[in-house]
Design a protein around this motif. Structure first.
Motif, mmCIF file in Angstrom:
data_model
loop_
_atom_site.group_PDB
_atom_site.id
_atom_site.type_symbol
_atom_site.label_atom_id
_atom_site.label_comp_id
_atom_site.label_asym_id
_atom_site.label_seq_id
_atom_site.Cartn_x
_atom_site.Cartn_y
_atom_site.Cartn_z
ATOM 1 N N ILE A 191 -7.452 74.127 28.242
ATOM 2 C CA ILE A 191 -8.504 74.553 27.315
ATOM 3 C C ILE A 191 -8.864 76.014 27.541
ATOM 4 C CG2 ILE A 191 -10.947 74.258 26.726
ATOM 5 C CD1 ILE A 191 -10.585 71.263 27.195
ATOM 6 N N ARG A 192 -8.957 76.429 28.791
ATOM 7 C CA ARG A 192 -9.298 77.821 29.085
ATOM 8 C C ARG A 192 -8.248 78.769 28.496
ATOM 9 N NH1 ARG A 192 -13.525 80.448 30.397
ATOM 10 N NH2 ARG A 192 -12.864 81.445 32.351
ATOM 11 N N LEU A 193 -6.978 78.409 28.616
ATOM 12 C CA LEU A 193 -5.926 79.241 28.048
ATOM 13 C C LEU A 193 -6.003 79.269 26.525
ATOM 14 C CD1 LEU A 193 -2.856 78.348 30.295
ATOM 15 C CD2 LEU A 193 -3.989 80.561 30.143
ATOM 16 N N LEU A 194 -6.230 78.112 25.919
ATOM 17 C CA LEU A 194 -6.297 78.064 24.457
ATOM 18 C C LEU A 194 -7.520 78.825 23.934
ATOM 19 C CD1 LEU A 194 -5.214 74.359 23.821
ATOM 20 C CD2 LEU A 194 -3.926 76.430 23.241
ATOM 21 N N ASP A 195 -8.623 78.747 24.658
ATOM 22 C CA ASP A 195 -9.813 79.509 24.247
ATOM 23 C C ASP A 195 -9.539 81.011 24.327
ATOM 24 O OD1 ASP A 195 -11.218 77.209 23.744
ATOM 25 O OD2 ASP A 195 -12.384 77.251 25.603
ATOM 26 N N ALA A 196 -8.894 81.444 25.414
ATOM 27 C CA ALA A 196 -8.576 82.868 25.560
ATOM 28 C C ALA A 196 -7.587 83.314 24.489
ATOM 29 C CB ALA A 196 -8.007 83.135 26.955
ATOM 30 N N LEU A 197 -6.586 82.478 24.233
ATOM 31 C CA LEU A 197 -5.596 82.799 23.211
ATOM 32 C C LEU A 197 -6.241 82.861 21.828
ATOM 33 C CD1 LEU A 197 -2.673 83.229 22.294
ATOM 34 C CD2 LEU A 197 -2.416 80.727 22.259
ATOM 35 N N GLY A 198 -7.107 81.883 21.528
ATOM 36 C CA GLY A 198 -7.778 81.878 20.238
ATOM 37 C C GLY A 198 -8.657 83.099 20.038
ATOM 38 N N LYS A 199 -9.369 83.473 21.087
ATOM 39 C CA LYS A 199 -10.201 84.676 21.017
ATOM 40 C C LYS A 199 -9.352 85.910 20.745
ATOM 41 C CE LYS A 199 -13.497 87.347 23.838
ATOM 42 N NZ LYS A 199 -14.173 87.417 25.172
ATOM 43 N N TYR A 200 -8.166 85.928 21.333
ATOM 44 C CA TYR A 200 -7.294 87.090 21.214
ATOM 45 C C TYR A 200 -6.727 87.221 19.803
ATOM 46 C CZ TYR A 200 -4.052 90.668 22.809
ATOM 47 O OH TYR A 200 -3.388 91.851 22.986
ATOM 48 N N ILE A 201 -6.312 86.103 19.200
ATOM 49 C CA ILE A 201 -5.664 86.183 17.886
ATOM 50 C C ILE A 201 -6.637 85.914 16.743
ATOM 51 C CG2 ILE A 201 -3.470 85.474 18.901
ATOM 52 C CD1 ILE A 201 -3.828 82.752 17.539
ATOM 53 N N GLY A 202 -7.908 85.641 17.067
ATOM 54 C CA GLY A 202 -8.902 85.423 16.024
ATOM 55 C C GLY A 202 -8.820 84.062 15.381
ATOM 56 N N PHE A 203 -8.663 83.013 16.197
ATOM 57 C CA PHE A 203 -8.561 81.650 15.667
ATOM 58 C C PHE A 203 -9.186 80.688 16.658
ATOM 59 C CE2 PHE A 203 -6.506 77.589 14.850
ATOM 60 C CZ PHE A 203 -6.569 77.506 13.451
ATOM 61 N N ILE A 204 -9.918 79.693 16.167
ATOM 62 C CA ILE A 204 -10.526 78.680 17.033
ATOM 63 C C ILE A 204 -9.633 77.444 17.035
ATOM 64 C CG2 ILE A 204 -12.539 77.219 17.465
ATOM 65 C CD1 ILE A 204 -14.245 79.308 16.044
ATOM 66 N N PHE A 205 -9.008 77.164 18.154
ATOM 67 C CA PHE A 205 -8.130 76.006 18.253
ATOM 68 C C PHE A 205 -8.942 74.714 18.401
ATOM 69 C CE2 PHE A 205 -5.343 79.404 19.971
ATOM 70 C CZ PHE A 205 -4.316 79.303 19.033
ATOM 71 N N ASP A 206 -8.428 73.656 17.821
ATOM 72 C CA ASP A 206 -9.037 72.339 17.960
ATOM 73 C C ASP A 206 -8.614 71.750 19.301
ATOM 74 O OD1 ASP A 206 -9.947 69.761 17.831
ATOM 75 O OD2 ASP A 206 -8.941 69.230 15.963
ATOM 76 N N THR A 207 -9.549 71.625 20.225
ATOM 77 C CA THR A 207 -9.250 71.080 21.556
ATOM 78 C C THR A 207 -10.067 69.822 21.848
ATOM 79 O OG1 THR A 207 -10.904 72.565 22.565
ATOM 80 C CG2 THR A 207 -8.622 73.352 22.463
ATOM 81 N N ALA A 208 -10.527 69.157 20.796
ATOM 82 C CA ALA A 208 -11.413 68.000 20.984
ATOM 83 C C ALA A 208 -10.770 66.924 21.854
ATOM 84 C CB ALA A 208 -11.798 67.420 19.616
ATOM 85 N N ASP A 209 -9.488 66.636 21.633
ATOM 86 C CA ASP A 209 -8.842 65.579 22.415
ATOM 87 C C ASP A 209 -8.643 66.000 23.870
ATOM 88 O OD1 ASP A 209 -7.022 67.501 21.559
ATOM 89 O OD2 ASP A 209 -5.318 66.124 21.723
ATOM 90 N N LEU A 210 -8.568 67.293 24.125
ATOM 91 C CA LEU A 210 -8.408 67.775 25.496
ATOM 92 C C LEU A 210 -9.720 67.745 26.274
ATOM 93 C CD1 LEU A 210 -6.098 70.887 24.952
ATOM 94 C CD2 LEU A 210 -5.435 68.656 25.858
ATOM 95 N N LYS A 211 -10.839 67.874 25.569
ATOM 96 C CA LYS A 211 -12.126 67.955 26.248
ATOM 97 C C LYS A 211 -12.460 66.667 26.987
ATOM 98 C CE LYS A 211 -14.031 71.541 23.243
ATOM 99 N NZ LYS A 211 -15.025 71.892 22.200
#
Length: 285
Positions: A201-221
Motif C-alpha cells: 500500500i505504501r508503494l502504491l500510495d507513493a506511485l499514485g501521488k507521483y503519477i496523479g492517480f489514486i489507486f484502489d487498495t481497499a482489498d489490501l487494507k
C-alpha cells in the motif's frame, strides 16, 4: 539504442507521458511488497500481456526453478520469465508494468532488452519499485524512500553498497536518456518473510501521488490490518522483542520530529536533525 536517438525518443515520449513500472522478485522484494504492487494493478485494473523477455539467457534454474502446474488434467511447466503488461486505469489513464524474478546472469544485456521494449512502447519514465528489510517498527507508517533521477526526494538517503537489478536498470535508463525514478519501502526485519500488504500500500500510495492517480487498495487494507494485528500479538508474547520495538518507535518518532522541525528552516531545527541522525547511527553500531 545510442544516446542521440535516446534523447530524441525521450522528447517525443513526453507527449504521451507513458510510464513503465518495474518490480523484481528476490533480493529487492522483501515480503513481496514490490512485486505485489504490480500484481495488484494487473488484478484490479484492465490489463493484458504485451511483451516477454526470453528466460533461458538470464536465469539459473537451480536458483529460479520452474514450477509444475496441473490444469484440466494436463501437466505444465511454468518457467521464470519477464512479462510486460499494458494496464488501463480508471478514467482511461494507461501505464505499463514489468515483473520478473531478478535475473541471475547478464544484467547489462537484460536491461538493454528491457529498455528496448520501453522504447517500443514510447515510454517516457521508468519507475522501479523495491522493498527491503530494515530496523523500523510495524506500529508506524512504513518508511518510504523516493528518488527522482539525480534529485533526492522524500525519505531518500545517499547509499553506497551492493545493489540489485532495479538500481542497475535505473542507471541504464539514465544512460539511455529515459527519465527515471525509484521507490523503496522498508519492512520490519523482525517479522519474517510473510507477505506485507502494508508495504504494498505504501508503494502504491507513493506511485499514485507521483503519477496523479489514486489507486484502489481497499482489498489490501484488510490484509494490512491483519498483518499489523499478528505482528502486535507476536510482540506482546516476547518481552525482548517488545523492548526492541519500543526502541524502534522512539527512534522513529525522534526522526519524524526532527524532520518536521527542519522543514521550518530554523537553524536549530537543522542541528536537531543532525543530532538525531548521529544518534541513530550510534545505536545501529
Amino acid at each position: 539504442m545510442n544516446s542521440s536517438y535516446s534523447r530524441g525518443m525521450s522528447e517525443a515520449a513526453k507527449d504521451t507521458g507513458a510510464v513503465l513500472i518495474a518490480a523484481f522478485e528476490g533480493w529487492n522484494d522483501a515480503c513481496q511488497a514490490a512485486t505485489n504492487a504490480v500484481r495488484h494493478l494487473v488484478k484490479r485494473y484492465e490489463s493484458r500481456e504485451i511483451r516477454h523477455i526470453r528466460c533461458d539467457d538470464f536465469y539459473d534454474y537451480q536458483v529460479a526453478r520452474p514450477m509444475l502446474c496441473h490444469v484440466s488434467g494436463r501437466t505444465n511447466l511454468i518457467w521464470p520469465q519477464t512479462t510486460f503488461y499494458d494496464i488501463t486505469l480508471d478514467a482511461g489513464k494507461r501505464i505499463y508494468a514489468q515483473i520478473a524474478p531478478e535475473p541471475n546472469y547478464r544484467w547489462k544485456e537484460y536491461c538493454s532488452q528491457s529498455l528496448a521494449i520501453a522504447d517500443e512502447l514510447d515510454v517516457n519514465r521508468i519507475i522501479t519499485l523495491g522493498s527491503m528489510f530494515s530496523d523500523c517498527p510495524h506500529t508506524r507508517p512504513l518508511p518510504i524512500a523516493v528518488s527522482d533521477g539525480d534529485c533526492q526526494c522524500e525519505g531518500d538517503r545517499s547509499y553506497n553498497g551492493p545493489v540489485g537489478i532495479p538500481t542497475v536498470l535505473d542507471v541504464a535508463a539514465a544512460q539511455q536518456g529515459f527519465a527515471h525514478s525509484s521507490m523503496w519501502v522498508s519492512i520490519p526485519q523482525y517479522l519474517g518473510s510473510d507477505e506485507c500488504s502494508a508495504g504494498t500500500i505504501r508503494l502504491l500510495d507513493a506511485l499514485g501521488k507521483y503519477i496523479g492517480f489514486i489507486f484502489d487498495t481497499a482489498d489490501l487494507k484488510q490484509k494490512a490490518e491483519q498483518w499489523k494485528a499478528q505482528a502486535s500479538i507476536l510482540v506482546r508474547c516476547n518481552d525482548q522483542l517488545h523492548d526492541y520495538v519500543e526502541h524502534l518507535e522512539h527512534d522513529y518518532d525522534l526522526q519524524q520530529k526532527a524532520e518536521a522541525e527542519a522543514s521550518l528552516g530554523a537553524p536549530q531545527a537543522e542541528q536537531l536533525v543532525k543530532e538525531a541522525e548521529a544518534f541513530l547511527r550510534q545505536m545501529g553500531n
